[in-house]
Write an enzyme that holds these catalytic residues in place. Structure first.
Site, PDB file in Angstrom:
ATOM      1  N   MET A   1      48.756  14.591  35.679  1.00 11.13           N
ATOM      2  CA  MET A   1      49.930  14.881  36.517  1.00 11.13           C
ATOM      3  C   MET A   1      51.182  14.761  35.660  1.00 11.13           C
ATOM      4  O   MET A   1      51.440  13.711  35.057  1.00 11.13           O
ATOM      5  CB  MET A   1      49.994  13.908  37.701  1.00 11.13           C
ATOM      6  CG  MET A   1      48.873  14.092  38.707  1.00 11.13           C
ATOM      7  SD  MET A   1      48.904  12.882  40.073  1.00 11.13           S
ATOM      8  CE  MET A   1      48.087  11.478  39.284  1.00 11.13           C
TER       9      MET A   1
ATOM     10  N   GLN B   1      44.189  16.843  28.017  1.00 12.61           N
ATOM     11  CA  GLN B   1      44.271  18.150  28.660  1.00 12.61           C
ATOM     12  C   GLN B   1      45.253  19.040  27.912  1.00 12.61           C
ATOM     13  O   GLN B   1      46.406  18.670  27.690  1.00 12.61           O
ATOM     14  CB  GLN B   1      44.703  18.066  30.124  1.00 12.61           C
ATOM     15  CG  GLN B   1      44.535  19.432  30.789  1.00 12.61           C
ATOM     16  CD  GLN B   1      45.106  19.530  32.182  1.00 12.61           C
ATOM     17  OE1 GLN B   1      46.315  19.455  32.372  1.00 12.61           O
ATOM     18  NE2 GLN B   1      44.239  19.729  33.170  1.00 12.61           N
TER      19      GLN B   1
ATOM     20  N   CYS C   1      47.207  25.060  36.546  1.00  7.02           N
ATOM     21  CA  CYS C   1      48.609  24.801  36.881  1.00  7.02           C
ATOM     22  C   CYS C   1      49.266  26.073  37.423  1.00  7.02           C
ATOM     23  O   CYS C   1      49.242  27.115  36.770  1.00  7.02           O
ATOM     24  CB  CYS C   1      49.372  24.301  35.662  1.00  7.02           C
ATOM     25  SG  CYS C   1      51.098  23.914  36.029  1.00  7.02           S
TER      26      CYS C   1
ATOM     27  N   LYS D   1      39.524  22.842  34.003  1.00  2.00           N
ATOM     28  CA  LYS D   1      40.069  22.536  35.330  1.00  2.00           C
ATOM     29  C   LYS D   1      40.736  23.794  35.858  1.00  2.00           C
ATOM     30  O   LYS D   1      41.604  24.364  35.191  1.00  2.00           O
ATOM     31  CB  LYS D   1      41.070  21.381  35.267  1.00  2.00           C
ATOM     32  CG  LYS D   1      41.577  20.934  36.634  1.00  2.00           C
ATOM     33  CD  LYS D   1      42.482  19.705  36.520  1.00  2.00           C
ATOM     34  CE  LYS D   1      42.826  19.153  37.904  1.00  2.00           C
ATOM     35  NZ  LYS D   1      43.639  20.057  38.711  1.00  2.00           N
TER      36      LYS D   1
ATOM     37  N   HIS E   1      39.969  22.545  41.693  1.00  2.00           N
ATOM     38  CA  HIS E   1      40.925  22.255  42.759  1.00  2.00           C
ATOM     39  C   HIS E   1      40.648  23.230  43.888  1.00  2.00           C
ATOM     40  O   HIS E   1      40.736  24.442  43.702  1.00  2.00           O
ATOM     41  CB  HIS E   1      42.353  22.416  42.235  1.00  2.00           C
ATOM     42  CG  HIS E   1      43.392  21.957  43.205  1.00  2.00           C
ATOM     43  ND1 HIS E   1      44.537  21.309  42.804  1.00  2.00           N
ATOM     44  CD2 HIS E   1      43.475  22.049  44.563  1.00  2.00           C
ATOM     45  CE1 HIS E   1      45.280  21.022  43.876  1.00  2.00           C
ATOM     46  NE2 HIS E   1      44.652  21.475  44.945  1.00  2.00           N
TER      47      HIS E   1
ATOM     48  N   GLY F   1      41.617  17.804  44.973  1.00  2.00           N
ATOM     49  CA  GLY F   1      42.506  18.328  45.999  1.00  2.00           C
ATOM     50  C   GLY F   1      42.392  17.607  47.328  1.00  2.00           C
ATOM     51  O   GLY F   1      41.361  17.693  47.996  1.00  2.00           O
TER      52      GLY F   1
ATOM     53  N   GLY G   1      44.184  12.760  42.795  1.00  2.00           N
ATOM     54  CA  GLY G   1      45.505  13.170  42.349  1.00  2.00           C
ATOM     55  C   GLY G   1      46.587  12.208  42.789  1.00  2.00           C
ATOM     56  O   GLY G   1      46.611  11.050  42.393  1.00  2.00           O
ATOM     57  N   ARG G   2      47.470  12.666  43.652  1.00  7.30           N
ATOM     58  CA  ARG G   2      48.668  11.894  43.999  1.00  7.30           C
ATOM     59  C   ARG G   2      48.363  10.540  44.636  1.00  7.30           C
ATOM     60  O   ARG G   2      49.186   9.641  44.566  1.00  7.30           O
ATOM     61  CB  ARG G   2      49.541  12.721  44.948  1.00  7.30           C
ATOM     62  CG  ARG G   2      50.023  14.023  44.332  1.00  7.30           C
ATOM     63  CD  ARG G   2      51.175  13.814  43.379  1.00  7.30           C
ATOM     64  NE  ARG G   2      51.191  14.862  42.357  1.00  7.30           N
ATOM     65  CZ  ARG G   2      52.175  15.034  41.483  1.00  7.30           C
ATOM     66  NH1 ARG G   2      53.218  14.235  41.498  1.00  7.30           N
ATOM     67  NH2 ARG G   2      52.107  15.985  40.573  1.00  7.30           N
TER      68      ARG G   2
END
Length: 339
Positions: free
Chosen positions: A9, A61, A91, A130, A174, A215, A236-237
């Site tokens: 991230m 990455q 992305c 990814k 994702h 996701g 993730g977040r």
């Protein structure tokens, strides 16, 4: 064996946040932020690529579209002890797709396969990809400026088959399409609907591949649900919003258990870390800015956020802020453990 990882991230998964994560989870796979091949070739390599051995296992990455440049970046990175290399084909930001990188490359499976082949000549480390389940937007490569819709399951399957032929066996998917125009990166994480069933279908159709889903996963229960169908889950977040959740994820690894650590011990670990690195306010804030969620939905959350948010009082640096937190935060929350 299942695998839990923390997603790359931008502006979050720097070396300081990774160190913080490793205090919380001993087994999860950590990722660098997305780093362009050009940055590795032309930038401050030590600043870009250095990490503390405590962070391992860790994956680098890389993003780019020029196979020669990406291969050179991989060759350079061989001097660092990363465990794996991951290619970003996911992305959706305008800045990335406008430079012919990230999710836009899903429209060019053969080009991505050539990039993978070039990378494999420079490293024996595992290479993963990814990506999104598809894309919708403007074709940004010079060959054709036109509308591209590449979001049917069959499109993704063709993409995966093409990369499998050149040796890719690990795909992190994702479960949303990427909208390449009109949406911000944040909106691209929220607006396109999640299509988990299509990721599950990939694993069903390619049982020999290692399929990791990404996701929208925010609970231990949802991790358990995904692992009925796929091999791994990338968080993730939620790792930033509620990082103490990470103390539970080691249970999904072979011979893994919940990490029996308290928030007090995490803060003490950060104090030890601050003693190892440069002691100034700027670096201290960089260390602490992504730890704000440590007391998510707990008593003391407001105090923790206020303490960590600048400006700090005169004479206070990160170490002193953390020591002050140990004195001010509720004992029962500081000492709470999951087992």
């Amino acid at each position: 064996m299942s695998r839990i990882s923390i997603a790359p991230m931008v502006d979050i998964t720097d070396r300081h946040f990774r160190y913080f994560c490793r205090l919380l989870t001993k087994k999860s796979i950590l990722y660098t932020e997305m780093i362009t091949s050009s940055a590795i070739i032309h930038g401050d390599r030590n600043k870009i690529l250095d990490f503390d051995p405590f962070e391992k296992p860790i994956v680098l990455q890389i993003a780019g579209c020029d196979k020669g440049e990406i291969a050179e970046a991989v060759k350079i990175a061989e001097d660092w002890d990363y465990d794996e290399i991951n290619l970003n084909i996911g992305c959706p930001s305008d800045r990335v797709s406008g430079n012919q990188m990230g999710a836009a490359l899903m429209a060019y499976p053969e080009l991505v396969a050539e990039i993978i082949q070039a990378m494999r000549k420079e490293t024996k480390k595992p290479i993963s990809v990814k990506h999104r389940i598809g894309i919708n937007g403007t074709n940004i490569l010079p060959s054709s400026l036109s509308k591209v819709i590449f979001d049917k399951y069959e499109d993704m399957e063709y993409f995966i088959k093409t990369l499998y032929k050149v040796g890719v066996k690990h795909f992190i998917i994702h479960a949303r399409i990427a909208i390449l125009e009109g949406l911000s990166p944040k909106e691209n994480r929220e607006v396109p609907p999640l299509r988990y069933d299509e990721v599950y279908r990939v694993k069903e159709n390619f049982p020999e591949l290692f399929i990791e889903i990404n996701g929208g996963t925010k609970t231990i229960e949802s991790i358990k649900e995904h692992l009925q169908y796929v091999d791994g889950v990338m968080l993730g977040r939620i790792a930033y919003e509620n990082p103490f959740l990470l103390t539970e994820v080691d249970q999904f690894f072979e011979e893994g258990n919940v990490n029996n650590i308290s928030r007090r011990q995490v803060i003490e670990g950060l104090i030890d870390y601050m003693e190892k690195i440069e002691k100034d306010e700027k670096v201290g804030y960089q260390v602490l800015k992504n730890t704000l969620g440590l007391f998510h939905n707990k008593r003391g959350s407001k105090i923790w956020r206020q303490l960590l948010s600048p400006p700090w009082g005169e004479g206070y640096y990160a170490k002193e802020i953390l020591e002050k937190a140990l004195l001010m935060l509720p004992e029962e929350v500081l000492n709470e453990k999951l087992v």
